[in-house]
Scaffold this motif. Structure first.
Motif, PDB file in Angstrom:
ATOM      1  N   GLU A   3       0.837  -1.206   0.000  1.00  0.00           N
ATOM      2  CA  GLU A   3       0.000   0.000   0.000  1.00  0.00           C
ATOM      3  C   GLU A   3       0.874   1.258   0.000  1.00  0.00           C
ATOM      4  O   GLU A   3       0.593   2.213  -0.714  1.00  0.00           O
ATOM      5  N   ARG A   4       1.960   1.228   0.775  1.00  0.00           N
ATOM      6  CA  ARG A   4       2.881   2.363   0.825  1.00  0.00           C
ATOM      7  C   ARG A   4       3.523   2.589  -0.548  1.00  0.00           C
ATOM      8  O   ARG A   4       3.575   3.712  -1.049  1.00  0.00           O
ATOM      9  N   LEU A   5       3.993   1.523  -1.149  1.00  0.00           N
ATOM     10  CA  LEU A   5       4.633   1.622  -2.451  1.00  0.00           C
ATOM     11  C   LEU A   5       3.635   2.084  -3.512  1.00  0.00           C
ATOM     12  O   LEU A   5       3.975   2.886  -4.389  1.00  0.00           O
ATOM     13  N   LYS A   7       1.104   4.093  -3.042  1.00  0.00           N
ATOM     14  CA  LYS A   7       0.921   5.539  -2.856  1.00  0.00           C
ATOM     15  C   LYS A   7       2.117   6.304  -3.417  1.00  0.00           C
ATOM     16  O   LYS A   7       1.944   7.335  -4.076  1.00  0.00           O
ATOM     17  N   GLN A   8       3.314   5.818  -3.156  1.00  0.00           N
ATOM     18  CA  GLN A   8       4.521   6.475  -3.666  1.00  0.00           C
ATOM     19  C   GLN A   8       4.556   6.446  -5.191  1.00  0.00           C
ATOM     20  O   GLN A   8       4.905   7.443  -5.832  1.00  0.00           O
ATOM     21  N   ALA A   9       4.174   5.322  -5.763  1.00  0.00           N
ATOM     22  CA  ALA A   9       4.149   5.195  -7.225  1.00  0.00           C
ATOM     23  C   ALA A   9       3.113   6.141  -7.831  1.00  0.00           C
ATOM     24  O   ALA A   9       3.350   6.765  -8.870  1.00  0.00           O
ATOM     25  N   ALA A  10       1.958   6.275  -7.169  1.00  0.00           N
ATOM     26  CA  ALA A  10       0.918   7.188  -7.655  1.00  0.00           C
ATOM     27  C   ALA A  10       1.416   8.632  -7.617  1.00  0.00           C
ATOM     28  O   ALA A  10       1.179   9.409  -8.546  1.00  0.00           O
ATOM     29  N   PHE A  11       2.133   8.970  -6.559  1.00  0.00           N
ATOM     30  CA  PHE A  11       2.686  10.322  -6.451  1.00  0.00           C
ATOM     31  C   PHE A  11       3.718  10.566  -7.554  1.00  0.00           C
ATOM     32  O   PHE A  11       3.731  11.630  -8.185  1.00  0.00           O
ATOM     33  N   MET A  12       4.592   9.592  -7.780  1.00  0.00           N
ATOM     34  CA  MET A  12       5.625   9.754  -8.803  1.00  0.00           C
ATOM     35  C   MET A  12       5.008   9.940 -10.192  1.00  0.00           C
ATOM     36  O   MET A  12       5.478  10.742 -10.991  1.00  0.00           O
ATOM     37  N   LEU A  13       3.948   9.193 -10.462  1.00  0.00           N
ATOM     38  CA  LEU A  13       3.258   9.337 -11.744  1.00  0.00           C
ATOM     39  C   LEU A  13       2.615  10.718 -11.846  1.00  0.00           C
ATOM     40  O   LEU A  13       2.657  11.357 -12.906  1.00  0.00           O
ATOM     41  N   GLU A  14       2.051  11.191 -10.736  1.00  0.00           N
ATOM     42  CA  GLU A  14       1.456  12.530 -10.719  1.00  0.00           C
ATOM     43  C   GLU A  14       2.536  13.590 -10.947  1.00  0.00           C
ATOM     44  O   GLU A  14       2.340  14.547 -11.697  1.00  0.00           O
ATOM     45  N   ALA A  15       3.695  13.418 -10.307  1.00  0.00           N
ATOM     46  CA  ALA A  15       4.797  14.374 -10.442  1.00  0.00           C
ATOM     47  C   ALA A  15       5.280  14.464 -11.885  1.00  0.00           C
ATOM     48  O   ALA A  15       5.783  15.510 -12.311  1.00  0.00           O
ATOM     49  N   ASP A  16       5.106  13.398 -12.637  1.00  0.00           N
ATOM     50  CA  ASP A  16       5.508  13.406 -14.048  1.00  0.00           C
ATOM     51  C   ASP A  16       4.775  14.487 -14.839  1.00  0.00           C
ATOM     52  O   ASP A  16       5.273  14.969 -15.854  1.00  0.00           O
ATOM     53  N   LYS A  17       3.606  14.884 -14.356  1.00  0.00           N
ATOM     54  CA  LYS A  17       2.820  15.909 -15.050  1.00  0.00           C
ATOM     55  C   LYS A  17       3.515  17.270 -15.053  1.00  0.00           C
ATOM     56  O   LYS A  17       3.158  18.148 -15.839  1.00  0.00           O
ATOM     57  N   ALA A  18       4.510  17.450 -14.173  1.00  0.00           N
ATOM     58  CA  ALA A  18       5.258  18.717 -14.164  1.00  0.00           C
ATOM     59  C   ALA A  18       5.972  18.947 -15.494  1.00  0.00           C
ATOM     60  O   ALA A  18       6.281  20.084 -15.852  1.00  0.00           O
ATOM     61  N   LYS A  19       6.211  17.868 -16.231  1.00  0.00           N
ATOM     62  CA  LYS A  19       6.854  17.990 -17.541  1.00  0.00           C
ATOM     63  C   LYS A  19       5.951  18.683 -18.557  1.00  0.00           C
ATOM     64  O   LYS A  19       6.412  19.128 -19.604  1.00  0.00           O
ATOM     65  N   ARG A 101      -3.898  18.253  -2.277  1.00  0.00           N
ATOM     66  CA  ARG A 101      -4.207  17.088  -3.110  1.00  0.00           C
ATOM     67  C   ARG A 101      -2.946  16.311  -3.499  1.00  0.00           C
ATOM     68  O   ARG A 101      -2.892  15.093  -3.337  1.00  0.00           O
ATOM     69  N   ILE A 102      -1.952  17.002  -4.000  1.00  0.00           N
ATOM     70  CA  ILE A 102      -0.778  16.327  -4.564  1.00  0.00           C
ATOM     71  C   ILE A 102       0.064  15.659  -3.486  1.00  0.00           C
ATOM     72  O   ILE A 102       0.390  14.473  -3.581  1.00  0.00           O
ATOM     73  N   PHE A 103       0.410  16.401  -2.434  1.00  0.00           N
ATOM     74  CA  PHE A 103       1.197  15.792  -1.360  1.00  0.00           C
ATOM     75  C   PHE A 103       0.362  14.750  -0.606  1.00  0.00           C
ATOM     76  O   PHE A 103       0.904  13.811  -0.024  1.00  0.00           O
ATOM     77  N   GLY A 104      -0.963  14.914  -0.640  1.00  0.00           N
ATOM     78  CA  GLY A 104      -1.867  13.968   0.009  1.00  0.00           C
ATOM     79  C   GLY A 104      -1.880  12.588  -0.637  1.00  0.00           C
ATOM     80  O   GLY A 104      -2.426  11.643  -0.068  1.00  0.00           O
ATOM     81  N   LEU A 105      -1.297  12.467  -1.808  1.00  0.00           N
ATOM     82  CA  LEU A 105      -1.198  11.152  -2.455  1.00  0.00           C
ATOM     83  C   LEU A 105      -0.190  10.248  -1.753  1.00  0.00           C
ATOM     84  O   LEU A 105      -0.250   9.026  -1.880  1.00  0.00           O
ATOM     85  N   LEU A 106       0.740  10.836  -1.028  1.00  0.00           N
ATOM     86  CA  LEU A 106       1.842  10.103  -0.402  1.00  0.00           C
ATOM     87  C   LEU A 106       1.438   9.461   0.930  1.00  0.00           C
ATOM     88  O   LEU A 106       0.455   9.883   1.544  1.00  0.00           O
ATOM     89  N   PRO A 107       2.238   8.504   1.404  1.00  0.00           N
ATOM     90  CA  PRO A 107       2.058   8.030   2.779  1.00  0.00           C
ATOM     91  C   PRO A 107       2.187   9.218   3.733  1.00  0.00           C
ATOM     92  O   PRO A 107       2.898  10.194   3.442  1.00  0.00           O
ATOM     93  N   GLU A 108       1.533   9.141   4.867  1.00  0.00           N
ATOM     94  CA  GLU A 108       1.399  10.276   5.771  1.00  0.00           C
ATOM     95  C   GLU A 108       2.732  10.921   6.166  1.00  0.00           C
ATOM     96  O   GLU A 108       2.856  12.154   6.187  1.00  0.00           O
ATOM     97  N   ASP A 109       3.763  10.134   6.450  1.00  0.00           N
ATOM     98  CA  ASP A 109       5.043  10.711   6.876  1.00  0.00           C
ATOM     99  C   ASP A 109       5.705  11.499   5.742  1.00  0.00           C
ATOM    100  O   ASP A 109       6.259  12.576   5.965  1.00  0.00           O
ATOM    101  N   GLN A 110       5.607  10.994   4.529  1.00  0.00           N
ATOM    102  CA  GLN A 110       6.196  11.702   3.394  1.00  0.00           C
ATOM    103  C   GLN A 110       5.340  12.906   2.986  1.00  0.00           C
ATOM    104  O   GLN A 110       5.879  13.926   2.567  1.00  0.00           O
ATOM    105  N   GLU A 111       4.041  12.773   3.116  1.00  0.00           N
ATOM    106  CA  GLU A 111       3.159  13.921   2.867  1.00  0.00           C
ATOM    107  C   GLU A 111       3.539  15.065   3.797  1.00  0.00           C
ATOM    108  O   GLU A 111       3.676  16.215   3.362  1.00  0.00           O
TER     109      GLU A 111
END
Length: 196
Positions: A3-5, A7-19, A101-111
């Motif tokens: 579940e943690r991974l 969430k991290q993968a979802a965040f990384m995919l979302e971060a790709d949109k910065a391109k 929204r964006i940081f909320g995609l991460l596990p709580e400690d990383q958010e």
């Protein structure tokens, strides 16, 4: 762990949109508009290379982290041009909503960690935040200078606007600010920046 991974993968995919978030600044050599991911990468490299010019000793890794995440909110909020007065009036509200929204995609400690880094950058108070802002202003200035000031010409940017935007730059690096002022004056003399 899965579940943690996830969430991290979802965040990384979302971060790709910065391109896909294109800025007003063009790449050096009169190229296309720069995107947020390129801007963040370029500043992270600058932090690594230029931290010796910070007025105070800085945690280099903290500065790099700040620079890598500070514009992720623009995935939702969009890029607000530095000299867009109307856009800057609603910028903070749009970016806070995006951060939730964006940081909320991460596990709580990383958010929590990324949100704290983002808030620290926005507060503009710590040595790391001050230096990160130096680089956030120095990087587009460098690209504009390399392009003969074309972006400044296009937007009819005034010297007073650039000085206002950089009113705290010297607090982060007196040496880089001195160098930036030389670039500004060179472009005023060339007619790329309006002197009033």
């Amino acid at each position: 762990m899965n579940e943690r991974l996830e969430k991290q993968a979802a965040f990384m995919l979302e971060a790709d949109k910065a391109k896909n978030i294109f800025r007003q600044t063009h790449l050096s050599g009169h190229g296309r508009n720069e995107n947020d991911a390129e801007h963040s990468w370029h500043m992270a490299l600058m932090a690594f290379l230029l931290s010796e010019h910070a007025n105070q000793e800085v945690d280099q890794l903290r500065v790099i982290k700040m620079l890598l995440i500070h514009d992720l909110v623009e995935i939702d909020a969009g890029d607000t041009y530095a000299y867009d007065d109307a856009g800057n009036e609603t910028k903070r509200q749009r970016e806070e909503k995006a951060a939730d929204r964006i940081f909320g995609l991460l596990p709580e400690d990383q958010e929590r960690e990324l949100r704290e880094l983002w808030e620290e950058f926005e507060a503009y108070e710590t040595p790391e935040a001050l230096f990160a802002h130096v680089l956030d202003n120095f990087q587009p200035l460098t690209l504009n200078d390399a392009n003969g000031g074309n972006d400044w010409k296009e937007h009819q940017v005034k010297k007073s606007q650039i000085l206002k935007r950089n009113e705290k730059t010297e607090q982060g690096s007196a040496g880089i600010w001195k160098y930036m002022k030389q670039m500004i004056e060179r472009n005023v003399e060339a007619g790329a920046i309006i002197d009033e």
